[in-house]
Design a protein around this motif. Structure first.
Motif, PDB file in Angstrom:
ATOM      1  N   ILE A   1      -9.198  -6.651 -14.540  1.00  0.00           N
ATOM      2  CA  ILE A   1      -8.120  -7.643 -14.065  1.00  0.00           C
ATOM      3  C   ILE A   1      -7.623  -7.110 -12.765  1.00  0.00           C
ATOM      4  CG2 ILE A   1      -6.356  -9.319 -14.588  1.00  0.00           C
ATOM      5  CD1 ILE A   1      -7.142  -9.107 -17.620  1.00  0.00           C
ATOM      6  N   LEU A   2      -7.465  -7.933 -11.646  1.00  0.00           N
ATOM      7  CA  LEU A   2      -6.960  -7.415 -10.458  1.00  0.00           C
ATOM      8  C   LEU A   2      -5.708  -8.287  -9.961  1.00  0.00           C
ATOM      9  CD1 LEU A   2      -9.611  -5.534 -10.578  1.00  0.00           C
ATOM     10  CD2 LEU A   2      -9.862  -6.036  -7.991  1.00  0.00           C
ATOM     11  N   PHE A   3      -4.603  -8.031 -10.057  1.00  0.00           N
ATOM     12  CA  PHE A   3      -3.436  -8.744 -10.043  1.00  0.00           C
ATOM     13  C   PHE A   3      -2.966  -8.350  -8.568  1.00  0.00           C
ATOM     14  CE2 PHE A   3      -0.313 -11.336 -12.413  1.00  0.00           C
ATOM     15  CZ  PHE A   3       0.672 -11.385 -11.404  1.00  0.00           C
ATOM     16  N   ASN A   4      -2.606  -9.558  -7.709  1.00  0.00           N
ATOM     17  CA  ASN A   4      -2.334  -9.523  -6.554  1.00  0.00           C
ATOM     18  C   ASN A   4      -3.408  -8.431  -5.681  1.00  0.00           C
ATOM     19  OD1 ASN A   4       0.007 -10.682  -6.826  1.00  0.00           O
ATOM     20  ND2 ASN A   4       1.452  -8.858  -6.931  1.00  0.00           N
ATOM     21  N   ASN A   5      -4.674  -9.145  -5.674  1.00  0.00           N
ATOM     22  CA  ASN A   5      -5.664  -8.368  -5.085  1.00  0.00           C
ATOM     23  C   ASN A   5      -5.883  -8.722  -3.532  1.00  0.00           C
ATOM     24  OD1 ASN A   5      -6.979 -11.118  -5.162  1.00  0.00           O
ATOM     25  ND2 ASN A   5      -6.566 -10.927  -7.286  1.00  0.00           N
ATOM     26  N   TRP A   6      -7.243  -8.666  -3.145  1.00  0.00           N
ATOM     27  CA  TRP A   6      -7.415  -8.840  -1.613  1.00  0.00           C
ATOM     28  C   TRP A   6      -7.118 -10.094  -1.092  1.00  0.00           C
ATOM     29  CZ3 TRP A   6     -11.536  -7.013  -5.052  1.00  0.00           C
ATOM     30  CH2 TRP A   6     -12.460  -8.005  -5.503  1.00  0.00           C
TER      31      TRP A   6
ATOM     32  N   PRO B   1       0.944  -1.156   0.004  1.00  0.00           N
ATOM     33  CA  PRO B   1       0.063   0.099  -0.083  1.00  0.00           C
ATOM     34  C   PRO B   1       0.871   1.239   0.044  1.00  0.00           C
ATOM     35  CG  PRO B   1      -0.815  -1.532   1.655  1.00  0.00           C
ATOM     36  CD  PRO B   1       0.459  -2.064   1.208  1.00  0.00           C
ATOM     37  N   THR B   2       0.344   2.236  -0.864  1.00  0.00           N
ATOM     38  CA  THR B   2       1.094   3.506  -0.725  1.00  0.00           C
ATOM     39  C   THR B   2       0.844   4.228   0.524  1.00  0.00           C
ATOM     40  OG1 THR B   2      -0.715   4.714  -1.748  1.00  0.00           O
ATOM     41  CG2 THR B   2       0.958   3.754  -3.308  1.00  0.00           C
ATOM     42  N   GLU B   3       1.378   5.353   1.031  1.00  0.00           N
ATOM     43  CA  GLU B   3       1.211   6.078   2.092  1.00  0.00           C
ATOM     44  C   GLU B   3      -0.320   6.493   2.305  1.00  0.00           C
ATOM     45  OE1 GLU B   3       2.394  10.162   4.479  1.00  0.00           O
ATOM     46  OE2 GLU B   3       3.238   9.793   2.648  1.00  0.00           O
TER      47      GLU B   3
ATOM     48  N   ARG C   1      -6.313   4.556   4.977  1.00  0.00           N
ATOM     49  CA  ARG C   1      -7.688   4.173   4.611  1.00  0.00           C
ATOM     50  C   ARG C   1      -7.919   2.728   4.911  1.00  0.00           C
ATOM     51  NH1 ARG C   1      -6.846   8.449   0.914  1.00  0.00           N
ATOM     52  NH2 ARG C   1      -8.273   9.839   1.014  1.00  0.00           N
ATOM     53  N   PRO C   2      -8.989   2.340   5.063  1.00  0.00           N
ATOM     54  CA  PRO C   2      -9.544   0.721   5.064  1.00  0.00           C
ATOM     55  C   PRO C   2      -8.716   0.031   4.167  1.00  0.00           C
ATOM     56  CG  PRO C   2     -11.323   2.278   5.507  1.00  0.00           C
ATOM     57  CD  PRO C   2     -10.292   3.016   4.903  1.00  0.00           C
ATOM     58  N   HIS C   3      -8.613  -1.254   4.417  1.00  0.00           N
ATOM     59  CA  HIS C   3      -7.645  -2.374   3.540  1.00  0.00           C
ATOM     60  C   HIS C   3      -8.426  -2.379   2.151  1.00  0.00           C
ATOM     61  CE1 HIS C   3      -5.348  -5.443   2.074  1.00  0.00           C
ATOM     62  NE2 HIS C   3      -6.720  -6.271   2.042  1.00  0.00           N
ATOM     63  N   MET C   4      -9.775  -2.398   2.207  1.00  0.00           N
ATOM     64  CA  MET C   4     -10.307  -2.688   0.771  1.00  0.00           C
ATOM     65  C   MET C   4     -10.507  -1.300   0.111  1.00  0.00           C
ATOM     66  SD  MET C   4     -11.243  -5.789   0.089  1.00  0.00           S
ATOM     67  CE  MET C   4     -11.672  -7.353   0.957  1.00  0.00           C
TER      68      MET C   4
ATOM     69  N   VAL D   1     -15.114   1.181  10.968  1.00  0.00           N
ATOM     70  CA  VAL D   1     -14.901   1.240  12.180  1.00  0.00           C
ATOM     71  C   VAL D   1     -13.636   0.384  12.644  1.00  0.00           C
ATOM     72  CG1 VAL D   1     -15.589   0.589  14.626  1.00  0.00           C
ATOM     73  CG2 VAL D   1     -17.163   1.623  12.940  1.00  0.00           C
ATOM     74  N   GLU D   2     -13.582  -0.741  12.009  1.00  0.00           N
ATOM     75  CA  GLU D   2     -12.385  -1.543  12.301  1.00  0.00           C
ATOM     76  C   GLU D   2     -10.765  -1.059  11.677  1.00  0.00           C
ATOM     77  OE1 GLU D   2     -13.005  -5.344  10.462  1.00  0.00           O
ATOM     78  OE2 GLU D   2     -14.374  -6.070  12.187  1.00  0.00           O
ATOM     79  N   ALA D   3     -11.186  -0.044  10.558  1.00  0.00           N
ATOM     80  CA  ALA D   3      -9.939   0.705  10.342  1.00  0.00           C
ATOM     81  C   ALA D   3      -9.573   1.906  11.042  1.00  0.00           C
ATOM     82  CB  ALA D   3     -10.442   0.992   8.754  1.00  0.00           C
ATOM     83  N   GLY D   4     -10.568   2.063  12.080  1.00  0.00           N
ATOM     84  CA  GLY D   4     -10.095   3.300  12.946  1.00  0.00           C
ATOM     85  C   GLY D   4     -11.102   4.603  12.392  1.00  0.00           C
ATOM     86  N   ILE D   5     -12.189   4.244  11.850  1.00  0.00           N
ATOM     87  CA  ILE D   5     -13.092   5.566  11.415  1.00  0.00           C
ATOM     88  C   ILE D   5     -14.242   5.544  12.484  1.00  0.00           C
ATOM     89  CG2 ILE D   5     -14.529   6.410   9.604  1.00  0.00           C
ATOM     90  CD1 ILE D   5     -12.840   4.895   7.482  1.00  0.00           C
ATOM     91  N   VAL D   6     -14.173   6.843  13.044  1.00  0.00           N
ATOM     92  CA  VAL D   6     -15.423   7.249  13.799  1.00  0.00           C
ATOM     93  C   VAL D   6     -16.675   7.461  12.866  1.00  0.00           C
ATOM     94  CG1 VAL D   6     -16.301   8.327  15.592  1.00  0.00           C
ATOM     95  CG2 VAL D   6     -13.668   7.874  15.679  1.00  0.00           C
ATOM     96  N   ILE D   7     -17.723   6.657  13.087  1.00  0.00           N
ATOM     97  CA  ILE D   7     -18.836   7.110  12.414  1.00  0.00           C
ATOM     98  C   ILE D   7     -19.975   7.399  13.220  1.00  0.00           C
ATOM     99  CG2 ILE D   7     -20.677   6.026  11.089  1.00  0.00           C
ATOM    100  CD1 ILE D   7     -18.863   3.826  10.289  1.00  0.00           C
ATOM    101  N   VAL D   8     -20.563   8.845  12.737  1.00  0.00           N
ATOM    102  CA  VAL D   8     -21.626   9.436  13.595  1.00  0.00           C
ATOM    103  C   VAL D   8     -22.690   9.654  12.757  1.00  0.00           C
ATOM    104  CG1 VAL D   8     -22.177  11.527  15.038  1.00  0.00           C
ATOM    105  CG2 VAL D   8     -19.736  10.910  14.803  1.00  0.00           C
ATOM    106  N   LYS D   9     -23.721   8.986  12.955  1.00  0.00           N
ATOM    107  CA  LYS D   9     -25.139   8.827  12.160  1.00  0.00           C
ATOM    108  C   LYS D   9     -26.277   9.827  12.879  1.00  0.00           C
ATOM    109  CE  LYS D   9     -25.284   4.528  11.939  1.00  0.00           C
ATOM    110  NZ  LYS D   9     -25.514   2.921  11.575  1.00  0.00           N
TER     111      LYS D   9
END
Length: 505
Positions: A103-108, A78-80, A85-88, A411-419
C-alpha cells in the motif's frame, strides 16, 4: 469524473456488520491463496482529497487482512538521499514481492498534482509526468504487479464540514493542519488538476476507483471490495496464464527448447559487431603512456564541479572473455574508491525474481557525484534470456521499450549513461578460453557454461546486434569497442567515458 462520489453514499450499521463478516473472510482467503501461489504482487495506490478518510481506509485494510503480508509505505517530502536520485527511485524501493500486498500512500501521483497546484510546473511538464506514470504502471502490470488505484473524494462543502468537525473535537484536532485549510481554499483548482490527471491515467488495465469518503461504513466496504476484486482477478489471470503455459509445453513437447525466437528484420544488424578493425593493435610502450593519460583525464573529470549535478552509470556488455573485468579495473583505478561501486550481475536471486525485472537494477542507481559500474546489466533480458529461452518472447520484445524508457528517466535526472559492448572475434575467444584453462589462477574464469554458450555464438551475435540497434539512443548511445587487443580496448573504454562526461558537462 467526481460526480458519482458526491451523492452521499451510505451503508447503515446493521448492513455494514453483516457485510464485513463475509468480506473479511473472502479477503483473507484470497490473500492466503496469493501468498501460497506467489503469482503476482498487488500494488495499492491511495490518493485523494484531505479529510476523505485515506488513513482510516488503510487502517481498515491492515485490520481486515493479515498485516504480516501487507506492507504500507507513506511518502513525504524526499529525504536528502532520495532527492539525489531519480524521482521514481524511492517508489521502486517500496514495491512488494510476489505473494504480498503493498500500500503506497502519497505515491507517484502526489508530487505532479501538488507541483501543478502550486504552479511549480506548467501544463507541458505535467503531461510529461503523466506519461512517465503511465509507462511505470504499464511496466508493473506486464511484470505481474497489478495496480489498484483508489481516489478518496469529498465535495468542497463536505470537506469543509469534515475539517471543522475534526478540529472541534479535542481527540481529533491534531489531524487538521494549517496546510489542510490552505488546500481547502484551493479546492476548485485541485479538483481541476486532479480530474485531468485521473482522466489521463485511468486505463483499462489500471482504472481509477473514485470512492465517496463521506460515510465511514460505505468507504470501508468499498475499499475492501475493490481489493478483493483485484486479488480475485489477479489470481484468475495467473491461473489462466499457467494453464496456457502447460498447453504450450504439451503441444511443443520440448521441440522448441533452445531455439531462439527471431525479430523481423529489414537489414542485417550483425554487421554492427562484425565490421570492426579487429587487427588494430597498441604496443606496450604506447599503452603504458596512453593508459596513464586517459586515467588522469577521467580522474580530473570525476572531481569536476559539474559532478555535483550528475552521477554516472557505466554498462559493460560483451561476449564471454571479451575483457570486461580487466577494463573495469582500469576504470576504477582512476576513481576515488569512496565514489564508485561495481555491480556484478549474475542469475537473479529468489528475492529479485519476486519483483519486476528492473527492480534489482533500480536498487543500485547512484546518487549525485557517484559512479556505478554494471558488469553485465538489464540487457540480460534481451541477450541471455532471449537466447536461452529464460524469458517469454512477449517479455523480451517489450523489454526494448522498457529499457529505453528506463534509461531516458535516468538521463532526465542528470545521470550520464555510458554503454559499452566489447567485441571480439570467435577465434580470439577460443584462444582466451584455452589460455584460461592452462593458467591456474585463471581457471576459475572458465566454466562449462562458457563452452556451451560458445556453441550459440551466432545466436548471441544476432541478439546483441538487435539490442544495440534498438536501444542505442541519442541520450544513451552504445559504443562498440573492438577488443581483440585488450590494451587498445582498455584505453578506448576510458576515452569513451571521458568523452561522454565532457559532452554532458
Amino acid at each position: 469524473m467526481f460526480e458519482s462520489a458526491e451523492l452521499g453514499q451510505k451503508i447503515d450499521d446493521a448492513t455494514f456488520s453483516k457485510e464485513v463478516v463475509k468480506l473479511r473472510d473472502a479477503l483473507l482467503q484470497a490473500q492466503y491463496e496469493l501468498l501460497e501461489k506467489k503469482s503476482f504482487a498487488l500494488v495499492v495506490l491511495v490518493n485523494g482529497v484531505e479529510g476523505a478518510g485515506k488513513g482510516d481506509a488503510v487502517n481498515v485494510l491492515n485490520a481486515w487482512l493479515d498485516p504480516r503480508h501487507v506492507k504500507s509505505h507513506t511518502f513525504g517530502a524526499p529525504t536528502e538521499d532520495e532527492a539525489q536520485r531519480p524521482h521514481m527511485w524511492r517508489f521502486w524501493q517500496a514495491l512488494p514481492p510476489k505473494g504480498e500486498i503493498g500500500i503506497l500512500f502519497n505515491n507517484w501521483y502526489t508530487d505532479p498534482i501538488s507541483c501543478r497546484l502550486r504552479g511549480d510546473i506548467d501544463a507541458g511538464e505535467l503531461a510529461t509526468d503523466i506519461e512517465q506514470i503511465r509507462q511505470m504502471e504499464r511496466m508493473l502490470i506486464d511484470e505481474q504487479s497489478p495496480v489498484l488505484k483508489l481516489w478518496f473524494h469529498l465535495s468542497k462543502k463536505a470537506q469543509g464540514k469534515r475539517l471543522e468537525t475534526l478540529e472541534k473535537n479535542k481527540l481529533t484536532a491534531w489531524r487538521v493542519t494549517e496546510e489542510d485549510w490552505k488546500t481547502h481554499k484551493q479546492y476548485d483548482r485541485l479538483r481541476k488538476v486532479s480530474e485531468r490527471v485521473l482522466r489521463e491515467t485511468s486505463t483499462g488495465e489500471a482504472p481509477w476507483i473514485v470512492i465517496d469518503g463521506s460515510d465511514d461504513n460505505y468507504r470501508s466496504v468499498t475499499v475492501g471490495r475493490a481489493v478483493l476484486n483485484s486479488l480475485r482477478r489477479g489470481l484468475e489471470q495467473a491461473d489462466a496464464v499457467e494453464r496456457a503455459k502447460r498447453r504450450h509445453a504439451k503441444t511443443t513437447n520440448g521441440k522448441a527448447k533452445g531455439v531462439m525466437a527471431p525479430l523481423v528484420q529489414t537489414v542485417d544488424t550483425t554487421r554492427i559487431l562484425t565490421d570492426l578493425p579487429f587487427k588494430e593493435r597498441l604496443s606496450k610502450e604506447k599503452y603504458a603512456t596512453k593508459i596513464e593519460e586517459v586515467q588522469g583525464r577521467l580522474n580530473k573529470l570525476s572531481r569536476s564541479r559539474h559532478m555535483r549535478d550528475h552521477s554516472v552509470v557505466v554498462v559493460f556488455e560483451g561476449m564471454d572473455a571479451a575483457g570486461k573485468g580487466g577494463a573495469i579495473r582500469r576504470v576504477t583505478q582512476a576513481l576515488d574508491a569512496r565514489y564508485y561501486g561495481v555491480i556484478p550481475i549474475a542469475a537473479p536471486t529468489d528475492e529479485e525474481k519476486a519483483h519486476p525485472y528492473l527492480w534489482r537494477f533500480w536498487r543500485h542507481i547512484p546518487r549525485r557525484r557517484q559512479f556505478v559500474i554494471y558488469d553485465r546489466s538489464w540487457y540480460g533480458r534481451v541477450l541471455v534470456e532471449r537466447v536461452e529461452g529464460f524469458a517469454e518472447e512477449a517479455a523480451w520484445t517489450r523489454a526494448y521499450t522498457e529499457i529505453n524508457e528506463f534509461e531516458e528517466e535516468l538521463v532526465e535526472a542528470g545521470i550520464v549513461i555510458v554503454k559499452l559492448w566489447l567485441a571480439i572475434t570467435k577465434e580470439e575467444q577460443l584462444k582466451r578460453f584455452k589460455s584460461r584453462e592452462k593458467t591456474p589462477f585463471k581457471q576459475y574464469k572458465i566454466t562449462p557454461d562458457d563452452w556451451r554458450n560458445r556453441k550459440r555464438w551466432d545466436d548471441y551475435t544476432e541478439a546483441a546486434s538487435d539490442m544495440i540497434d534498438r536501444t542505442s539512443t541519442s541520450s544513451a548511445p552504445w559504443t562498440v569497442i573492438e577488443a581483440n587487443d585488450k590494451q587498445l580496448a582498455r584505453v578506448k573504454v576510458i576515452e569513451t567515458i571521458c568523452d561522454r562526461l565532457e559532452a554532458s558537462f
